[in-house]
Write a protein that holds these residues in place. Structure first.
Motif, PDB file in Angstrom:
ATOM      1  N   PRO A 107       0.735  -1.064   0.043  1.00 44.89           N
ATOM      2  CA  PRO A 107       0.009   0.033  -0.012  1.00 44.89           C
ATOM      3  C   PRO A 107       0.851   1.095   0.010  1.00 44.89           C
ATOM      4  O   PRO A 107       1.817   1.438   0.840  1.00 44.89           O
ATOM      5  CB  PRO A 107      -0.762  -0.092   1.216  1.00 44.89           C
ATOM      6  CG  PRO A 107       0.152  -0.924   2.221  1.00 44.89           C
ATOM      7  CD  PRO A 107       0.825  -1.624   1.411  1.00 44.89           C
ATOM      8  N   VAL A 108       0.526   2.274  -0.909  1.00 47.00           N
ATOM      9  CA  VAL A 108       1.290   3.374  -0.931  1.00 47.00           C
ATOM     10  C   VAL A 108       0.491   4.579  -1.137  1.00 47.00           C
ATOM     11  O   VAL A 108      -0.504   4.780  -1.557  1.00 47.00           O
ATOM     12  CB  VAL A 108       2.493   3.298  -2.098  1.00 47.00           C
ATOM     13  CG1 VAL A 108       3.419   1.965  -2.043  1.00 47.00           C
ATOM     14  CG2 VAL A 108       1.601   3.252  -3.557  1.00 47.00           C
ATOM     15  N   VAL A 109       1.284   5.993  -0.712  1.00 50.33           N
ATOM     16  CA  VAL A 109       0.580   7.133  -1.110  1.00 50.33           C
ATOM     17  C   VAL A 109       1.787   7.732  -1.805  1.00 50.33           C
ATOM     18  O   VAL A 109       2.929   7.739  -1.694  1.00 50.33           O
ATOM     19  CB  VAL A 109       0.122   7.904   0.088  1.00 50.33           C
ATOM     20  CG1 VAL A 109      -1.231   7.158   0.703  1.00 50.33           C
ATOM     21  CG2 VAL A 109       1.229   8.103   1.174  1.00 50.33           C
ATOM     22  N   ARG A 110       1.651   8.799  -2.478  1.00 54.25           N
ATOM     23  CA  ARG A 110       2.189   9.939  -2.821  1.00 54.25           C
ATOM     24  C   ARG A 110       3.266  10.692  -1.856  1.00 54.25           C
ATOM     25  O   ARG A 110       2.926  10.508  -0.595  1.00 54.25           O
ATOM     26  CB  ARG A 110       1.462  10.950  -3.855  1.00 54.25           C
ATOM     27  CG  ARG A 110       0.801  10.702  -4.980  1.00 54.25           C
ATOM     28  CD  ARG A 110       0.093  11.913  -5.638  1.00 54.25           C
ATOM     29  NE  ARG A 110      -0.558  11.561  -6.793  1.00 54.25           N
ATOM     30  CZ  ARG A 110      -1.824  10.987  -6.702  1.00 54.25           C
ATOM     31  NH1 ARG A 110      -2.552  11.172  -5.720  1.00 54.25           N
ATOM     32  NH2 ARG A 110      -2.363  10.919  -7.979  1.00 54.25           N
ATOM     33  N   ALA A 111       4.568  10.662  -2.304  1.00 50.67           N
ATOM     34  CA  ALA A 111       5.352  11.243  -1.352  1.00 50.67           C
ATOM     35  C   ALA A 111       5.360  12.694  -0.951  1.00 50.67           C
ATOM     36  O   ALA A 111       5.784  12.973   0.089  1.00 50.67           O
ATOM     37  CB  ALA A 111       6.783  11.119  -2.003  1.00 50.67           C
ATOM     38  N   ALA A 112       4.202  13.249  -1.298  1.00 48.73           N
ATOM     39  CA  ALA A 112       4.010  14.768  -1.124  1.00 48.73           C
ATOM     40  C   ALA A 112       3.440  14.776   0.238  1.00 48.73           C
ATOM     41  O   ALA A 112       2.767  14.023   0.968  1.00 48.73           O
ATOM     42  CB  ALA A 112       2.889  15.274  -2.169  1.00 48.73           C
ATOM     43  N   PRO A 113       3.843  15.848   1.093  1.00 52.63           N
ATOM     44  CA  PRO A 113       3.502  15.982   2.490  1.00 52.63           C
ATOM     45  C   PRO A 113       1.814  16.042   2.475  1.00 52.63           C
ATOM     46  O   PRO A 113       1.203  16.667   1.573  1.00 52.63           O
ATOM     47  CB  PRO A 113       3.964  17.454   2.928  1.00 52.63           C
ATOM     48  CG  PRO A 113       5.141  17.456   1.936  1.00 52.63           C
ATOM     49  CD  PRO A 113       4.827  16.739   0.702  1.00 52.63           C
ATOM     50  N   GLY A 114       1.465  15.366   3.146  1.00 53.57           N
ATOM     51  CA  GLY A 114      -0.363  15.553   3.586  1.00 53.57           C
ATOM     52  C   GLY A 114      -1.055  14.521   2.413  1.00 53.57           C
ATOM     53  O   GLY A 114      -2.176  14.488   2.739  1.00 53.57           O
ATOM     54  N   ALA A 115      -0.290  13.675   1.897  1.00 52.42           N
ATOM     55  CA  ALA A 115      -0.763  12.845   0.692  1.00 52.42           C
ATOM     56  C   ALA A 115      -1.777  11.627   1.673  1.00 52.42           C
ATOM     57  O   ALA A 115      -1.211  11.266   2.435  1.00 52.42           O
ATOM     58  CB  ALA A 115      -0.213  12.076  -0.092  1.00 52.42           C
ATOM     59  N   SER A 116      -2.845  11.584   1.167  1.00 56.03           N
ATOM     60  CA  SER A 116      -3.780  10.606   1.839  1.00 56.03           C
ATOM     61  C   SER A 116      -4.467   9.598   0.862  1.00 56.03           C
ATOM     62  O   SER A 116      -4.997   8.596   1.459  1.00 56.03           O
ATOM     63  CB  SER A 116      -5.040  11.331   2.691  1.00 56.03           C
ATOM     64  OG  SER A 116      -5.700  12.010   1.762  1.00 56.03           O
ATOM     65  N   GLU A 117      -4.304   9.684  -0.518  1.00 60.09           N
ATOM     66  CA  GLU A 117      -4.934   8.790  -1.207  1.00 60.09           C
ATOM     67  C   GLU A 117      -4.086   7.453  -1.316  1.00 60.09           C
ATOM     68  O   GLU A 117      -3.042   7.417  -1.587  1.00 60.09           O
ATOM     69  CB  GLU A 117      -5.293   9.302  -2.608  1.00 60.09           C
ATOM     70  CG  GLU A 117      -6.073   8.450  -3.686  1.00 60.09           C
ATOM     71  CD  GLU A 117      -5.992   8.940  -4.813  1.00 60.09           C
ATOM     72  OE1 GLU A 117      -7.120   8.531  -5.689  1.00 60.09           O
ATOM     73  OE2 GLU A 117      -5.137   9.776  -5.544  1.00 60.09           O
ATOM     74  N   VAL A 118      -4.820   6.352  -0.958  1.00 60.32           N
ATOM     75  CA  VAL A 118      -3.870   5.099  -0.898  1.00 60.32           C
ATOM     76  C   VAL A 118      -4.368   4.158  -2.059  1.00 60.32           C
ATOM     77  O   VAL A 118      -5.438   4.065  -2.459  1.00 60.32           O
ATOM     78  CB  VAL A 118      -4.447   4.382   0.456  1.00 60.32           C
ATOM     79  CG1 VAL A 118      -3.770   2.892   0.441  1.00 60.32           C
ATOM     80  CG2 VAL A 118      -4.000   5.088   1.441  1.00 60.32           C
TER      81      VAL A 118
END
Length: 337
Positions: free
Chosen positions: A238-249
């Motif tokens: 499972p991953v999210v974007r590396a951008a701060p605050g990213a929440s879409e999994v």
């Protein structure tokens, strides 16, 4: 033909299909998969001074720490896999969408084991010239290789998989050299993803510290009395974007088959205590097509670009089938992630 990106929708049974679309990575003309078979030459006496290990140009321990504390999805864990299941897992048992708190929700992986706990060793027994204890030692090393290659956080963020590399027999020079080229300067012909799971840390990060794992290890006596070990595992990341605050999994699903042989050092030029790789095969679910930079590139449902999708829809969680060349040359689709 062109296929438009797809977002959430309904499946035929009415359940939420939150992610479908182009996702099988085109590699070596095999769509989502990549294969390497390594041929070992006939046995000769080492004392004669002849080269005894013949290879085609090839590719080539630690557990993940802790558990993800926030996944509240309730599901009974599966028992260890001892044989190929009869069918793919049912959709209706997993009606949910992944979140930061529950990154495996909506996936059969919610019932998979955590990390290296899913690489279950079979009971050892004597094989050929090897005792039960010697076979057990080989199986432990195979598990170390798989764990370092697919679960070690350092490997996953693109660092050198030192422990796995150290387990490959130094006499497999073509394998080791090809892997070294792939790690130093990856391209289509020299790609570390043939053996190792790697994400670009500038692009995505793992959610929590758990990768779900499901698979089996079998062994038998091979040719010339060798110990032949066959492994087949699915890893769910499972991953999210590396951008701060990213929440879409989102998730990427990797299925790997790795074969190992242990030959008699009195007849073959081998290094005692090391592993000879005889073949490996991989499929990738939810990954950008035709990118050869040595990293997996998970696709997110809110920003999927149009992509060629000439292959059949495939369920990356279906472990009932052997890996075959049916997706050859295609950038296909996945039915779920």
């Amino acid at each position: 033909m062109k296929r438009k990106p797809q977002g959430p929708g309904k499946q035929a049974d009415g359940t939420e299909d939150w992610f479908t679309g182009p996702a099988w990575r085109d590699r070596d003309g095999r769509g989502a998969r990549r294969r390497k078979r390594i041929r070992i030459g006939a046995a000769v006496i080492v004392a004669a001074g002849a080269a005894v290990l013949v290879l085609n140009p090839g590719d080539i321990r630690s557990k993940l720490p802790g558990r993800l504390g926030g996944d509240t999805t309730a599901a009974a864990p599966l028992p260890p896999e001892t044989a190929a299941p009869g069918a793919a897992p049912a959709d209706e048992a997993f009606p949910a969408t992944p979140t930061l708190a529950a990154p495996f929700a909506g996936s059969p992986a919610v019932r998979y084991a955590d990390g290296a706990a899913g690489i279950v060793l079979p009971d050892a027994r004597p094989v050929g010239r090897l005792s039960k204890d010697e076979v057990a030692d080989v199986l432990r090393k195979v598990r170390e290789l798989l764990t370092d290659a697919n679960l070690n956080p350092r490997t996953l963020r693109g660092e050198r998989p030192t422990a796995a590399l150290d387990l490959i027999d130094p006499f497999q020079t073509d394998v080791r050299e090809d892997v070294a080229k792939g790690l130093a300067k990856p391209d289509r012909d020299h790609d570390p993803l043939r053996l190792f799971t790697r994400f670009d840390p500038h692009e995505v990060r793992l959610v929590g510290d758990v990768v779900k794992t499901r698979g089996r290890i079998t062994f038998k006596e091979g040719r010339d009395g060798a110990l032949a070990v066959h492994t087949d595992h699915t890893f769910v990341y499972p991953v999210v974007r590396a951008a701060p605050g990213a929440s879409e999994v989102t998730r990427t699903v990797v299925r790997r088959v790795v074969d190992v042989e242990i030959n008699d050092p009195a007849r073959f030029r081998v290094t005692p205590g090391k592993l000879a790789l005889t073949g490996y095969d991989s499929d990738f679910g939810n990954n950008a097509c035709a990118v050869y930079d040595g990293f997996l590139h998970p696709q997110f449902p809110d920003s999927r670009a149009a992509a060629e999708a000439s292959g059949p829809a495939t369920d990356p969680y279906d472990r009932s089938k052997e890996l075959r060349d049916e997706k050859a040359g295609a950038c296909g689709t996945v039915s779920r992630i």
